[in-house]
Design a protein around this motif. Structure first.
Motif, PDB file in Angstrom:
ATOM      1  N   GLU A 124       0.838  -1.203   0.000  1.00 13.14           N
ATOM      2  CA  GLU A 124       0.000   0.000   0.000  1.00 13.14           C
ATOM      3  C   GLU A 124       0.874   1.255   0.000  1.00 13.14           C
ATOM      4  O   GLU A 124       0.620   2.207  -0.759  1.00 13.14           O
ATOM      5  CB  GLU A 124      -0.890  -0.051   1.258  1.00 13.14           C
ATOM      6  CG  GLU A 124      -2.035   0.937   1.278  1.00 13.14           C
ATOM      7  CD  GLU A 124      -3.057   0.738   0.190  1.00 13.14           C
ATOM      8  OE1 GLU A 124      -3.337  -0.425  -0.171  1.00 13.14           O
ATOM      9  OE2 GLU A 124      -3.532   1.745  -0.342  1.00 13.14           O
ATOM     10  N   VAL A 125       1.904   1.258   0.830  1.00 17.51           N
ATOM     11  CA  VAL A 125       2.803   2.421   0.920  1.00 17.51           C
ATOM     12  C   VAL A 125       3.525   2.634  -0.404  1.00 17.51           C
ATOM     13  O   VAL A 125       3.638   3.765  -0.893  1.00 17.51           O
ATOM     14  CB  VAL A 125       3.810   2.242   2.086  1.00 17.51           C
ATOM     15  CG1 VAL A 125       4.979   3.194   1.975  1.00 17.51           C
ATOM     16  CG2 VAL A 125       3.112   2.429   3.419  1.00 17.51           C
ATOM     17  N   GLU A 126       3.993   1.558  -0.997  1.00 16.32           N
ATOM     18  CA  GLU A 126       4.701   1.675  -2.288  1.00 16.32           C
ATOM     19  C   GLU A 126       3.766   2.227  -3.358  1.00 16.32           C
ATOM     20  O   GLU A 126       4.140   3.134  -4.117  1.00 16.32           O
ATOM     21  CB  GLU A 126       5.189   0.293  -2.737  1.00 16.32           C
ATOM     22  CG  GLU A 126       6.488  -0.122  -2.081  1.00 16.32           C
ATOM     23  CD  GLU A 126       6.951  -1.487  -2.543  1.00 16.32           C
ATOM     24  OE1 GLU A 126       7.839  -2.057  -1.884  1.00 16.32           O
ATOM     25  OE2 GLU A 126       6.416  -1.999  -3.547  1.00 16.32           O
ATOM     26  N   LYS A 127       2.537   1.684  -3.376  1.00 16.20           N
ATOM     27  CA  LYS A 127       1.577   2.117  -4.405  1.00 16.20           C
ATOM     28  C   LYS A 127       1.253   3.599  -4.220  1.00 16.20           C
ATOM     29  O   LYS A 127       1.265   4.382  -5.168  1.00 16.20           O
ATOM     30  CB  LYS A 127       0.301   1.274  -4.263  1.00 16.20           C
ATOM     31  CG  LYS A 127      -0.612   1.334  -5.487  1.00 16.20           C
ATOM     32  CD  LYS A 127      -1.794   0.386  -5.372  1.00 16.20           C
ATOM     33  CE  LYS A 127      -2.891   1.004  -4.523  1.00 16.20           C
ATOM     34  NZ  LYS A 127      -4.071   0.106  -4.371  1.00 16.20           N
ATOM     35  N   GLN A 128       1.008   3.989  -2.980  1.00 21.41           N
ATOM     36  CA  GLN A 128       0.651   5.378  -2.709  1.00 21.41           C
ATOM     37  C   GLN A 128       1.804   6.320  -2.988  1.00 21.41           C
ATOM     38  O   GLN A 128       1.606   7.435  -3.485  1.00 21.41           O
ATOM     39  CB  GLN A 128       0.202   5.529  -1.251  1.00 21.41           C
ATOM     40  CG  GLN A 128      -1.176   5.016  -1.016  1.00 21.41           C
ATOM     41  CD  GLN A 128      -1.563   5.097   0.450  1.00 21.41           C
ATOM     42  OE1 GLN A 128      -0.772   5.508   1.298  1.00 21.41           O
ATOM     43  NE2 GLN A 128      -2.775   4.679   0.757  1.00 21.41           N
ATOM     44  N   SER A 129       3.012   5.880  -2.675  1.00 23.42           N
ATOM     45  CA  SER A 129       4.184   6.729  -2.925  1.00 23.42           C
ATOM     46  C   SER A 129       4.325   7.015  -4.411  1.00 23.42           C
ATOM     47  O   SER A 129       4.565   8.152  -4.821  1.00 23.42           O
ATOM     48  CB  SER A 129       5.458   6.038  -2.442  1.00 23.42           C
ATOM     49  OG  SER A 129       5.458   5.904  -1.064  1.00 23.42           O
TER      50      SER A 129
END
Lengths: 188, 136
Positions: free
Chosen positions: A42-47
């Motif tokens: 999720e963090v990677e996608k949002q970043s």
């Protein structure tokens, strides 16, 4: 090989083992859990999404666009915070293990000169470097000083080479940098 | 292995994703005859900082061995390491790669990236070699 040099090498070996143990505990308790993998993805996608949006935004972008970006940044911050909370339980486990281990090693190496320092430490560091040692030679090195130096270097290098593909690595400041695709692939 | 995957060897990927890169004439333009640095021109921000970090560790090991063998003692050894470590890296990214330091948070951020870890590693190597060669 003298006893002192054997002790030096033993302490480096202990440091390597404890660094690997710490990473192992973190892997068991954190990295392999579904919650952590989901949060990380999720963090990677949002970043990536946020970065793309920031690249396309212009100075004349409307308030709505800017508000959207702020909301996404807030969401990313919350996910990063949740990621940190998940890692926290491994930190407690590691702290507990290492307190026990340190007590054991301190008693084993108590009063033993494990290395010779090629410099005279500053007076406030001598409390650590000459801890529980007899005599006035301040170039005598105690277990705890060498162990701390080894841990500072080996643990960080191990973390950087092995864990960084699972964890966003903090580079600038305390906020994790954009994780991006995996950086290192560690072989077996 | 961390991340749940097993790999067959240690390898490095050089992603060319949308993250900030070293692209631009300032990096790719400053080449010496017969040499290309396009690999560095496609580095993301984090990857470049990794390069700085590991370069620092290598310098720490090399200097630790040399200082322990000579031997170099005292504050001179510590100061020498700090100067060489910071100086070599500075020359590397500002003269050789000719990057824009502001893209990475400024010269200070690049100078301190991995510095404390390399200092600790240098101390360990220095102590080990000094103890082994001059006190064993």
């Amino acid at each position: 090989m003298s006893t002192m040099f054997a002790d030096t090498l033993l302490i480096v070996f202990i440091s390597v083992c404890t660094a690997l143990l710490a990473e192992g505990i973190t892997w068991v308790l954190v990295y392999r859990t579904d919650k952590y993998k989901r949060l990380k993805a999720e963090v990677e996608k949002q970043s990536k999404k946020l970065e793309k949006k920031k690249e396309t935004i212009t100075e004349s972008a409307g308030r709505q666009q800017k508000k959207k970006i702020e909301r996404q940044e807030e969401k990313l911050k919350n996910n990063n915070r949740d990621l940190s909370m998940v890692r926290m339980k491994s930190m407690f486990a590691i702290g507990f293990c290492f307190t026990a281990l340190m007590g054991m090693f301190n008693s084993i190496f108590d009063g033993r000169v494990v290395a010779k320092l090629p410099f005279t430490p500053l007076s406030y560091i001598q409390g650590l470097s000459h801890r529980n040692l007899l005599g006035d030679d301040t170039t005598d090195c105690s277990f705890i000083f060498l162990y701390i130096l080894c841990t500072m270097s080996i643990r960080q290098d191990a973390y950087r080479s092995m864990a960084c593909q699972a964890v966003p690595c903090p580079h600038l400041g305390s906020e994790p940098a954009n994780p991006g695709p995996p950086k290192w692939n560690v072989g077996t | 292995a961390a991340g749940g995957g097993k790999r067959s060897r240690l390898s490095r990927s050089w992603p060319t994703g949308p993250s900030k890169s070293l692209s631009g004439a300032r990096c790719c333009g400053a080449t010496r005859p017969g040499r290309t640095r396009t690999g560095f021109c496609n580095l993301g921000q984090d990857e470049f900082l990794d390069v700085i970090y590991w370069f620092r560790q290598i310098i720490a090991v090399v200097l630790g061995v040399i200082w322990g063998v000579l031997p170099l003692r005292g504050f001179l050894g510590i100061a020498g390491f700090c100067l060489i470590n910071a100086g070599v890296l500075y020359l590397y990214f500002s003269n050789y790669l000719q990057i824009d330091e502001e893209e990475y948070g400024g010269t200070w951020e690049l100078t301190k990236e991995g510095f404390m870890t390399s200092f600790a590693l240098f101390m360990v190597i220095w102590i080990i070699f000094y103890t082994a060669i001059h006190y064993d």
